[in-house]
Structures are given as structure tokens and as C-alpha cells.
Write an enzyme that holds these catalytic residues in place. Structure first.
Site, short mmCIF file in Angstrom:
data_model
loop_
_atom_site.label_atom_id
_atom_site.label_comp_id
_atom_site.label_asym_id
_atom_site.label_seq_id
_atom_site.Cartn_x
_atom_site.Cartn_y
_atom_site.Cartn_z
N HIS A 213 17.12 39.28 -19.00
CA HIS A 213 17.47 39.22 -20.02
C HIS A 213 18.68 38.03 -19.30
O HIS A 213 18.28 37.21 -18.38
CB HIS A 213 18.31 38.54 -21.41
CG HIS A 213 18.02 37.15 -22.02
ND1 HIS A 213 17.24 36.59 -22.09
CD2 HIS A 213 19.07 35.90 -21.85
CE1 HIS A 213 17.06 34.82 -22.74
NE2 HIS A 213 18.46 35.13 -22.34
N GLU B 144 18.76 31.40 -15.14
CA GLU B 144 19.49 32.38 -15.22
C GLU B 144 20.80 32.50 -13.77
O GLU B 144 22.03 32.95 -13.55
CB GLU B 144 18.97 33.95 -15.21
CG GLU B 144 18.15 34.19 -16.77
CD GLU B 144 19.58 33.89 -17.51
OE1 GLU B 144 20.41 34.66 -17.93
OE2 GLU B 144 19.48 33.49 -18.62
N GLN C 244 16.54 42.45 -23.10
CA GLN C 244 15.48 41.93 -24.43
C GLN C 244 14.24 43.24 -24.98
O GLN C 244 14.15 43.28 -24.13
CB GLN C 244 15.49 40.44 -24.58
CG GLN C 244 14.32 39.87 -23.43
CD GLN C 244 14.20 38.22 -23.01
OE1 GLN C 244 14.99 37.71 -23.97
NE2 GLN C 244 13.45 38.56 -22.50
N LYS D 2 23.09 29.17 -14.81
CA LYS D 2 24.08 28.91 -15.60
C LYS D 2 25.05 30.04 -15.50
O LYS D 2 25.80 29.91 -15.50
CB LYS D 2 23.27 29.04 -16.55
CG LYS D 2 24.20 29.04 -18.07
CD LYS D 2 23.42 29.71 -19.31
CE LYS D 2 24.29 29.27 -20.44
NZ LYS D 2 24.07 28.95 -21.97
N HIS D 3 24.71 31.46 -14.99
CA HIS D 3 24.87 32.69 -14.66
C HIS D 3 25.61 32.87 -13.84
O HIS D 3 26.54 33.58 -12.98
CB HIS D 3 24.36 33.45 -15.45
CG HIS D 3 23.95 33.33 -17.20
ND1 HIS D 3 25.24 33.25 -18.01
CD2 HIS D 3 23.43 32.84 -17.84
CE1 HIS D 3 24.48 32.72 -19.01
NE2 HIS D 3 23.29 32.74 -19.25
#
Length: 155
Positions: free
Chosen positions: A57, A111, A30, A114-115
Site C-alpha cells: 500500500h 503514494e 494490504q 503524499k509520502h
């Protein structure tokens, strides 16, 4: 700019990973100046203004059909101790711009939860963050754009 922030996405093939429940990663960068130029505004991290450069990001598992796994395994919560040796580089390359100002730990935790937990078959927590930092270090998007005659600064 009409989007909340400019995101640069790099596709990473994971055809070599047979255990993965996804097809590839988005490596998402980003631009702070764009993120901060929105109606939602931004706040610099408590440790100071980030460099005038694209920041990480996230590293997001994704599928060819557009779907993506998320929040896959809550039994592996974010543990800042696991990335102690990366914190200086994380502060520089993966800053949170969300308000209120923070030390970015909640952003990194988000992060990972979630990922990163969806990439557990490939990465442990340390490797997830280390590999994202390594990817960012392999090419300077800002340098490429500046070499092409573009000038970018955070106001």
C-alpha cells in the site's frame, strides 16, 4: 470486517538518517480479499486480478509522536518514466484496487506525492519504489501465515 481493509505495518527505523524530518517508516501491506470485502467494493487493475498475496500500500515516513509528514514537495511530481524498469514488478506487488479500474499509475502517483516526496532526503522516486519492492521481497507474509495453518485466497 469492520475496517476498510487489513493493513500490515512493518516499522523501519531510520536512526541512521540524520537529514530525515521523521523517525521511521511504516511499510504498509494490504490484503486484497479484505479490501474487496467492504461496502466500498474494489476493482481489479486493468491488467488483471492481482495475485492472492499481500500487496504494497505504501512506504510512509512517520514520527514517534504519531504525526507524519505528507505532501512535502510538489516540485518533484511523479514521473512514470523514472520507474519504467519497475513497472512489471509494480503491477504484481503494488496494484490499485480502487474503482474505477486503472493501470495503478494514479495510485503510485498518490503514494509518491503524499509520502515519497517527504522521504526525498533519503530516496529519489526510483529508489522509493525500488526499496519498497525490495522490502516486500525479503519476507513472504503470506507464506508465514500459511505455514502457521492459515489459508488466504482472494474470492
Amino acid at each position: 470486517m469492520s475496517q476498510a481493509f487489513l493493513i500490515l505495518v512493518v516499522f523501519l527505523s531510520l536512526s541512521f538518517v540524520s537529514r530525515a524530518q521523521y523517525d521511521f517508516f511504516y511499510f504498509v501491506l494490504q490484503w486484497p480479499g479484505s479490501y474487496c470485502d467492504t461496502s466500498s467494493s474494489c476493482c481489479y487493475p486493468t491488467y488483471g486480478k492481482p495475485p492472492s498475496d499481500f500487496g504494497i500500500h505504501g512506504l510512509w515516513p512517520n514520527n514517534n509522536d504519531g504525526s507524519y509528514p505528507s505532501n512535502c514537495d510538489s516540485s518533484y511530481p511523479f514521473d512514470e518514466y523514472e520507474i519504467q524498469d519497475l513497472l512489471s514488478s509494480m503491477d504484481t506487488n503494488w496494484p490499485s484496487l480502487s474503482c474505477p479500474s486503472s493501470d495503478s499509475t494514479s495510485f503510485w502517483s498518490h503514494e509518491w506525492s503524499k509520502h515519497g516526496t517527504c522521504a526525498e532526503s533519503v530516496f529519489n522516486e526510483h529508489d522509493y519504489f525500488q526499496d519498497a519492492l525490495s522490502l516486500k521481497g525479503q519476507v513472504s507474509i503470506l507464506q508465514c501465515l500459511n505455514s502457521a495453518g492459515n489459508t488466504f485466497e482472494i474470492s
